[in-house]
Design a protein around this motif. Sequence first.
Motif, PDB file in Angstrom:
ATOM      1  N   ILE A   5      10.429   1.610   5.206  1.00 42.19           N
ATOM      2  CA  ILE A   5       9.589   0.410   5.172  1.00 42.19           C
ATOM      3  C   ILE A   5       8.783   0.295   6.463  1.00 42.19           C
ATOM      4  CG2 ILE A   5       9.637  -2.115   5.167  1.00 42.19           C
ATOM      5  CD1 ILE A   5      12.094  -1.894   3.291  1.00 42.19           C
ATOM      6  N   ALA A   6       9.440   0.516   7.594  1.00 36.23           N
ATOM      7  CA  ALA A   6       8.746   0.445   8.880  1.00 36.23           C
ATOM      8  C   ALA A   6       7.645   1.499   8.968  1.00 36.23           C
ATOM      9  CB  ALA A   6       9.742   0.612  10.017  1.00 36.23           C
ATOM     10  N   LYS A   7       7.936   2.690   8.468  1.00 35.12           N
ATOM     11  CA  LYS A   7       6.944   3.765   8.495  1.00 35.12           C
ATOM     12  C   LYS A   7       5.741   3.419   7.621  1.00 35.12           C
ATOM     13  CE  LYS A   7       8.142   7.688   6.672  1.00 35.12           C
ATOM     14  NZ  LYS A   7       8.697   9.013   6.377  1.00 35.12           N
ATOM     15  N   LEU A   8       5.979   2.801   6.472  1.00 36.06           N
ATOM     16  CA  LEU A   8       4.883   2.420   5.588  1.00 36.06           C
ATOM     17  C   LEU A   8       4.038   1.298   6.207  1.00 36.06           C
ATOM     18  CD1 LEU A   8       6.685   2.580   2.133  1.00 36.06           C
ATOM     19  CD2 LEU A   8       4.879   4.102   2.941  1.00 36.06           C
ATOM     20  N   HIS A   9       4.690   0.335   6.865  1.00 39.88           N
ATOM     21  CA  HIS A   9       3.952  -0.720   7.557  1.00 39.88           C
ATOM     22  C   HIS A   9       3.063  -0.115   8.652  1.00 39.88           C
ATOM     23  CE1 HIS A   9       5.240  -4.568   5.925  1.00 39.88           C
ATOM     24  NE2 HIS A   9       6.481  -4.133   5.888  1.00 39.88           N
ATOM     25  N   GLN A  10       3.596   0.855   9.373  1.00 38.70           N
ATOM     26  CA  GLN A  10       2.824   1.518  10.427  1.00 38.70           C
ATOM     27  C   GLN A  10       1.637   2.272   9.831  1.00 38.70           C
ATOM     28  OE1 GLN A  10       3.193   0.999  13.575  1.00 38.70           O
ATOM     29  NE2 GLN A  10       1.512   2.335  14.116  1.00 38.70           N
ATOM     30  N   ALA A  11       1.845   2.900   8.683  1.00 36.25           N
ATOM     31  CA  ALA A  11       0.755   3.625   8.029  1.00 36.25           C
ATOM     32  C   ALA A  11      -0.354   2.674   7.618  1.00 36.25           C
ATOM     33  CB  ALA A  11       1.283   4.379   6.818  1.00 36.25           C
ATOM     34  N   LEU A  12       0.005   1.475   7.168  1.00 36.31           N
ATOM     35  CA  LEU A  12      -1.011   0.481   6.807  1.00 36.31           C
ATOM     36  C   LEU A  12      -1.830   0.050   8.015  1.00 36.31           C
ATOM     37  CD1 LEU A  12       0.684  -1.981   4.278  1.00 36.31           C
ATOM     38  CD2 LEU A  12      -1.304  -0.543   3.881  1.00 36.31           C
ATOM     39  N   LYS A  13      -1.158  -0.123   9.151  1.00 35.83           N
ATOM     40  CA  LYS A  13      -1.838  -0.602  10.353  1.00 35.83           C
ATOM     41  C   LYS A  13      -2.703   0.475  11.004  1.00 35.83           C
ATOM     42  CE  LYS A  13       1.712  -3.962  11.488  1.00 35.83           C
ATOM     43  NZ  LYS A  13       2.783  -4.324  12.433  1.00 35.83           N
ATOM     44  N   SER A  14      -2.228   1.700  10.994  1.00 36.79           N
ATOM     45  CA  SER A  14      -2.884   2.736  11.782  1.00 36.79           C
ATOM     46  C   SER A  14      -3.956   3.519  11.024  1.00 36.79           C
ATOM     47  CB  SER A  14      -1.841   3.715  12.319  1.00 36.79           C
ATOM     48  OG  SER A  14      -1.215   4.393  11.245  1.00 36.79           O
ATOM     49  N   SER A  15      -3.925   3.523   9.723  1.00 40.44           N
ATOM     50  CA  SER A  15      -4.883   4.339   8.970  1.00 40.44           C
ATOM     51  C   SER A  15      -6.067   3.503   8.520  1.00 40.44           C
ATOM     52  CB  SER A  15      -4.194   4.945   7.742  1.00 40.44           C
ATOM     53  OG  SER A  15      -3.177   5.817   8.148  1.00 40.44           O
ATOM     54  N   ALA A  16      -7.187   3.692   9.202  1.00 42.13           N
ATOM     55  CA  ALA A  16      -8.400   2.957   8.862  1.00 42.13           C
ATOM     56  C   ALA A  16      -9.125   3.588   7.677  1.00 42.13           C
ATOM     57  CB  ALA A  16      -9.323   2.907  10.067  1.00 42.13           C
ATOM     58  N   ASP A  17      -8.799   4.836   7.361  1.00 44.94           N
ATOM     59  CA  ASP A  17      -9.509   5.535   6.294  1.00 44.94           C
ATOM     60  C   ASP A  17      -8.848   5.389   4.921  1.00 44.94           C
ATOM     61  OD1 ASP A  17      -7.328   6.991   7.112  1.00 44.94           O
ATOM     62  OD2 ASP A  17      -8.274   8.940   6.795  1.00 44.94           O
ATOM     63  N   LEU A  18      -7.903   4.471   4.790  1.00 44.15           N
ATOM     64  CA  LEU A  18      -7.265   4.255   3.493  1.00 44.15           C
ATOM     65  C   LEU A  18      -8.194   3.468   2.577  1.00 44.15           C
ATOM     66  CD1 LEU A  18      -3.635   3.206   4.512  1.00 44.15           C
ATOM     67  CD2 LEU A  18      -4.347   5.365   3.499  1.00 44.15           C
TER      68      LEU A  18
END
Length: 58
Positions: A5-18
Amino acid sequence: MLAEIAKLHQALKSSADLTPTDRTVIRNEIGDLEDRVALLEFQEAEDIDYGYHDQYDF
């Protein structure tokens, strides 16, 4: 599961190209994992017997 869950939250915050679709998929996955964690915590809780209450009790 909490680490995922923490890793997915980080992916949401850090990936601007999603794309918006990718963000929705990640949020759905987070929600599913949070539901599973909550269910595990609920199952581990002490079972409380509140007694039998008949529908005719006043």
